[in-house]
Scaffold this active site. Structure first.
Site, mmCIF file in Angstrom:
data_model
loop_
_atom_site.group_PDB
_atom_site.id
_atom_site.type_symbol
_atom_site.label_atom_id
_atom_site.label_comp_id
_atom_site.label_asym_id
_atom_site.label_seq_id
_atom_site.Cartn_x
_atom_site.Cartn_y
_atom_site.Cartn_z
ATOM 1 N N ASP A 18 57.773 119.615 8.752
ATOM 2 C CA ASP A 18 58.919 120.393 9.245
ATOM 3 C C ASP A 18 60.218 119.644 8.967
ATOM 4 O O ASP A 18 61.216 120.231 8.549
ATOM 5 C CB ASP A 18 58.801 120.647 10.755
ATOM 6 C CG ASP A 18 57.615 121.508 11.123
ATOM 7 O OD1 ASP A 18 57.162 122.301 10.281
ATOM 8 O OD2 ASP A 18 57.145 121.390 12.273
ATOM 9 N N HIS A 74 52.738 128.624 12.063
ATOM 10 C CA HIS A 74 51.951 128.049 13.151
ATOM 11 C C HIS A 74 50.479 128.404 12.934
ATOM 12 O O HIS A 74 50.159 129.369 12.228
ATOM 13 C CB HIS A 74 52.423 128.597 14.495
ATOM 14 C CG HIS A 74 53.721 128.003 14.934
ATOM 15 N ND1 HIS A 74 54.675 128.715 15.610
ATOM 16 C CD2 HIS A 74 54.235 126.759 14.787
ATOM 17 C CE1 HIS A 74 55.704 127.944 15.880
ATOM 18 N NE2 HIS A 74 55.468 126.749 15.381
ATOM 19 N N LYS A 123 48.809 131.485 10.397
ATOM 20 C CA LYS A 123 48.525 131.109 9.005
ATOM 21 C C LYS A 123 47.824 132.234 8.242
ATOM 22 O O LYS A 123 48.172 132.509 7.092
ATOM 23 C CB LYS A 123 47.717 129.820 8.947
ATOM 24 C CG LYS A 123 48.536 128.591 9.328
ATOM 25 C CD LYS A 123 47.786 127.326 9.078
ATOM 26 C CE LYS A 123 48.435 126.098 9.666
ATOM 27 N NZ LYS A 123 49.856 125.995 9.732
ATOM 28 N N THR A 130 54.593 123.267 4.081
ATOM 29 C CA THR A 130 53.995 122.175 4.832
ATOM 30 C C THR A 130 52.525 122.080 4.436
ATOM 31 O O THR A 130 51.941 123.029 3.919
ATOM 32 C CB THR A 130 54.147 122.397 6.347
ATOM 33 O OG1 THR A 130 53.642 123.685 6.685
ATOM 34 C CG2 THR A 130 55.596 122.279 6.777
ATOM 35 N N GLY A 131 51.925 120.929 4.656
ATOM 36 C CA GLY A 131 50.606 120.610 4.129
ATOM 37 C C GLY A 131 49.498 121.607 4.363
ATOM 38 O O GLY A 131 48.919 122.146 3.413
ATOM 39 N N THR A 132 49.177 121.876 5.601
ATOM 40 C CA THR A 132 48.066 122.780 5.905
ATOM 41 C C THR A 132 48.379 124.199 5.476
ATOM 42 O O THR A 132 47.564 124.869 4.835
ATOM 43 C CB THR A 132 47.732 122.735 7.410
ATOM 44 O OG1 THR A 132 47.529 121.375 7.794
ATOM 45 C CG2 THR A 132 46.492 123.543 7.716
ATOM 46 N N THR A 133 49.577 124.664 5.793
ATOM 47 C CA THR A 133 49.988 126.009 5.380
ATOM 48 C C THR A 133 49.961 126.119 3.866
ATOM 49 O O THR A 133 49.464 127.099 3.312
ATOM 50 C CB THR A 133 51.399 126.337 5.915
ATOM 51 O OG1 THR A 133 51.383 126.293 7.345
ATOM 52 C CG2 THR A 133 51.860 127.706 5.454
ATOM 53 N N ASP A 168 60.416 119.192 16.714
ATOM 54 C CA ASP A 168 60.564 119.269 15.256
ATOM 55 C C ASP A 168 60.812 120.705 14.810
ATOM 56 O O ASP A 168 61.611 120.962 13.910
ATOM 57 C CB ASP A 168 59.307 118.736 14.555
ATOM 58 C CG ASP A 168 59.010 117.296 14.914
ATOM 59 O OD1 ASP A 168 59.965 116.526 15.121
ATOM 60 O OD2 ASP A 168 57.823 116.946 14.984
ATOM 61 N N ASP A 206 54.538 131.520 16.046
ATOM 62 C CA ASP A 206 53.696 132.047 17.115
ATOM 63 C C ASP A 206 54.441 131.839 18.434
ATOM 64 O O ASP A 206 54.450 130.728 18.974
ATOM 65 C CB ASP A 206 52.356 131.320 17.146
ATOM 66 C CG ASP A 206 51.450 131.785 18.268
ATOM 67 O OD1 ASP A 206 51.832 132.721 19.015
ATOM 68 O OD2 ASP A 206 50.356 131.221 18.419
ATOM 69 N N SER A 226 51.877 117.673 6.566
ATOM 70 C CA SER A 226 51.566 118.637 7.616
ATOM 71 C C SER A 226 52.741 118.671 8.589
ATOM 72 O O SER A 226 53.435 117.659 8.770
ATOM 73 C CB SER A 226 50.288 118.197 8.334
ATOM 74 O OG SER A 226 50.026 119.009 9.440
ATOM 75 N N GLY A 227 52.965 119.821 9.213
ATOM 76 C CA GLY A 227 54.094 119.970 10.132
ATOM 77 C C GLY A 227 54.209 118.862 11.162
ATOM 78 O O GLY A 227 55.252 118.202 11.253
ATOM 79 N N HIS A 231 54.594 119.739 18.720
ATOM 80 C CA HIS A 231 55.761 119.169 18.028
ATOM 81 C C HIS A 231 56.941 120.141 18.082
ATOM 82 O O HIS A 231 57.675 120.307 17.119
ATOM 83 C CB HIS A 231 55.397 118.775 16.593
ATOM 84 C CG HIS A 231 54.945 119.914 15.730
ATOM 85 N ND1 HIS A 231 53.779 120.596 15.925
ATOM 86 C CD2 HIS A 231 55.530 120.488 14.657
ATOM 87 C CE1 HIS A 231 53.662 121.549 15.021
ATOM 88 N NE2 HIS A 231 54.724 121.504 14.239
ATOM 89 N N ARG A 241 67.075 125.081 13.843
ATOM 90 C CA ARG A 241 68.508 124.794 14.010
ATOM 91 C C ARG A 241 69.158 124.547 12.660
ATOM 92 O O ARG A 241 70.244 125.072 12.374
ATOM 93 C CB ARG A 241 68.696 123.588 14.927
ATOM 94 C CG ARG A 241 70.155 123.243 15.191
ATOM 95 C CD ARG A 241 70.308 122.069 16.162
ATOM 96 N NE ARG A 241 69.632 120.869 15.718
ATOM 97 C CZ ARG A 241 70.139 120.006 14.824
ATOM 98 N NH1 ARG A 241 71.307 120.228 14.263
ATOM 99 N NH2 ARG A 241 69.464 118.930 14.490
#
Length: 120
Positions: free
Chosen positions: A61, A9, A13, A35-38, A91, A81, A55-56, A88, A97
């Site tokens: 995700d 989150h 990061k 994921t993209g940003t991470t 997601d 976080d 990106s998430g 989202h 899950r």
């Protein structure tokens, strides 16, 4: 070589980048997906090669979740976080899950990420 998913989150990061940098040598022996940003932050901050997904909020995700369901991901490191509402959230719940359903090694913070990495 394990296949590891990385996601965090926004407010986590920096913590994930610091963890990845501290574990750079061990992580570099594995196939990393993020994921993209991470992924961009980890690649730059920890100087690690990885495959960046969307990106998430744009489906990253879900891409990680699909990889888990298809048996293409061995572990998931997701620095969560718990104090900030996520737009989202549905997601995110789906990803957690699937990680639980498919008995995937799953870390949500630095302590559990250390344990997951040690188990690989």
């Amino acid at each position: 070589m394990a296949r590891i998913g990385l996601v965090a989150h926004d407010d986590k990061k920096d913590e994930l980048v610091a963890w990845a940098l501290a574990n750079r040598d061990r992580l570099s022996r594995h196939e990393l997906w993020a994921t993209g940003t991470t992924g961009g932050r980890v690649a730059d901050g920890a100087r690690l090669a990885l495959t960046r997904l969307k990106s998430g909020p744009l489906g990253g995700d879900a891409q990680l979740g699909a990889m888990i369901a298809e048996g293409r991901l061995d572990a998931l490191v997701f620095f969560v976080d718990p104090l900030t509402a996520q737009p989202h959230d549905v997601d995110i719940k789906a990803l957690t899950r699937l990680a639980t359903l498919y008995d995937t090694l799953f870390a949500v913070n630095r302590a559990t990420a250390d344990a997951v990495l040690a188990a690989l």
